[in-house]
Scaffold this motif. Sequence first.
Motif, PDB file in Angstrom:
ATOM      1  N   PHE A  67     -50.192  26.020 -75.939  1.00 45.72           N
ATOM      2  CA  PHE A  67     -51.683  26.892 -75.760  1.00 45.72           C
ATOM      3  C   PHE A  67     -51.746  27.490 -77.743  1.00 45.72           C
ATOM      4  O   PHE A  67     -52.482  28.232 -77.091  1.00 45.72           O
ATOM      5  CB  PHE A  67     -51.577  27.676 -74.470  1.00 45.72           C
ATOM      6  CG  PHE A  67     -51.726  26.581 -73.324  1.00 45.72           C
ATOM      7  CD1 PHE A  67     -52.501  26.092 -73.214  1.00 45.72           C
ATOM      8  CD2 PHE A  67     -50.024  26.394 -72.388  1.00 45.72           C
ATOM      9  CE1 PHE A  67     -52.033  24.906 -72.084  1.00 45.72           C
ATOM     10  CE2 PHE A  67     -49.926  25.725 -71.353  1.00 45.72           C
ATOM     11  CZ  PHE A  67     -51.487  24.834 -71.159  1.00 45.72           C
ATOM     12  N   SER A  68     -50.818  28.060 -77.123  1.00 44.91           N
ATOM     13  CA  SER A  68     -50.715  29.445 -78.493  1.00 44.91           C
ATOM     14  C   SER A  68     -50.273  28.402 -80.011  1.00 44.91           C
ATOM     15  O   SER A  68     -51.032  29.009 -80.937  1.00 44.91           O
ATOM     16  CB  SER A  68     -50.081  30.173 -78.014  1.00 44.91           C
ATOM     17  OG  SER A  68     -48.380  29.343 -78.561  1.00 44.91           O
ATOM     18  N   GLY A  69     -49.680  27.460 -80.240  1.00 48.60           N
ATOM     19  CA  GLY A  69     -49.784  26.690 -81.438  1.00 48.60           C
ATOM     20  C   GLY A  69     -48.746  27.113 -82.304  1.00 48.60           C
ATOM     21  O   GLY A  69     -48.236  26.595 -83.527  1.00 48.60           O
ATOM     22  N   ARG A  70     -48.143  28.262 -81.026  1.00 54.10           N
ATOM     23  CA  ARG A  70     -46.342  28.524 -82.131  1.00 54.10           C
ATOM     24  C   ARG A  70     -45.924  27.054 -82.529  1.00 54.10           C
ATOM     25  O   ARG A  70     -45.485  26.799 -81.477  1.00 54.10           O
ATOM     26  CB  ARG A  70     -46.125  30.028 -81.730  1.00 54.10           C
ATOM     27  CG  ARG A  70     -46.596  30.659 -81.989  1.00 54.10           C
ATOM     28  CD  ARG A  70     -46.432  32.232 -80.198  1.00 54.10           C
ATOM     29  NE  ARG A  70     -45.763  31.492 -79.368  1.00 54.10           N
ATOM     30  CZ  ARG A  70     -45.593  32.322 -78.362  1.00 54.10           C
ATOM     31  NH1 ARG A  70     -45.524  33.414 -78.660  1.00 54.10           N
ATOM     32  NH2 ARG A  70     -45.945  32.416 -77.248  1.00 54.10           N
ATOM     33  N   VAL A  71     -44.794  27.077 -83.322  1.00 54.15           N
ATOM     34  CA  VAL A  71     -43.563  26.334 -83.468  1.00 54.15           C
ATOM     35  C   VAL A  71     -43.166  26.587 -84.255  1.00 54.15           C
ATOM     36  O   VAL A  71     -42.962  27.597 -84.780  1.00 54.15           O
ATOM     37  CB  VAL A  71     -44.805  24.920 -84.511  1.00 54.15           C
ATOM     38  CG1 VAL A  71     -43.547  24.250 -85.591  1.00 54.15           C
ATOM     39  CG2 VAL A  71     -45.839  24.490 -84.040  1.00 54.15           C
ATOM     40  N   LEU A  72     -41.275  26.120 -83.773  1.00 56.92           N
ATOM     41  CA  LEU A  72     -40.958  26.509 -84.365  1.00 56.92           C
ATOM     42  C   LEU A  72     -39.778  24.872 -84.709  1.00 56.92           C
ATOM     43  O   LEU A  72     -39.606  24.493 -83.717  1.00 56.92           O
ATOM     44  CB  LEU A  72     -39.432  27.010 -83.655  1.00 56.92           C
ATOM     45  CG  LEU A  72     -37.975  27.334 -83.939  1.00 56.92           C
ATOM     46  CD1 LEU A  72     -38.086  27.980 -85.498  1.00 56.92           C
ATOM     47  CD2 LEU A  72     -36.911  27.867 -82.949  1.00 56.92           C
ATOM     48  N   GLU A  73     -39.387  24.278 -86.373  1.00 53.56           N
ATOM     49  CA  GLU A  73     -39.130  23.823 -86.816  1.00 53.56           C
ATOM     50  C   GLU A  73     -37.789  24.569 -87.534  1.00 53.56           C
ATOM     51  O   GLU A  73     -37.546  25.519 -87.969  1.00 53.56           O
ATOM     52  CB  GLU A  73     -39.517  23.430 -88.088  1.00 53.56           C
ATOM     53  CG  GLU A  73     -40.832  22.620 -87.593  1.00 53.56           C
ATOM     54  CD  GLU A  73     -41.419  22.107 -88.201  1.00 53.56           C
ATOM     55  OE1 GLU A  73     -42.792  21.396 -88.147  1.00 53.56           O
ATOM     56  OE2 GLU A  73     -41.665  22.269 -89.139  1.00 53.56           O
TER      57      GLU A  73
END
Length: 141
Positions: free
Chosen positions: A60-66
Amino acid sequence: LAPTGELLEVDGTPFDFRYMREIGEDIKEEHPQLLIGNGYDHPFLLVHEASPKVKLAHRFSGRVLEIDSTSESVLVYTQNYTDNQRIQCGGILNNRRSIALEFQNLPIGINEVNKENSMIHAGEKYSVKTVYKFKVEQVNV
């Protein structure tokens, strides 16, 4: 809850995270391993050639952790036992509201299985690199 040394295939199980999907999607399944741990509390072998090794995204927010790591595995723990602890703001800590990703060697288990990969002898050097990348991706609604 201790590892036996047996490596299991994830294909067709609630443990198949090779492709993006919700972590809690299958957490309530009647899979024996989920029942034992009351959720995820399991090591996953990492694919050496893959990059990133782990990717978490909030749709929903587009936050990503790689996350990339030279560790051989990641232990995934989904906050399975909170015992209704009180938190600082006065609320109650609920099960399965967070996730911990622990990059490491495979845990030592029954009869000291996997112990050989966790031993560092005098004079040996141990080095592991883990890189966390945070970003925001376009959300398609």
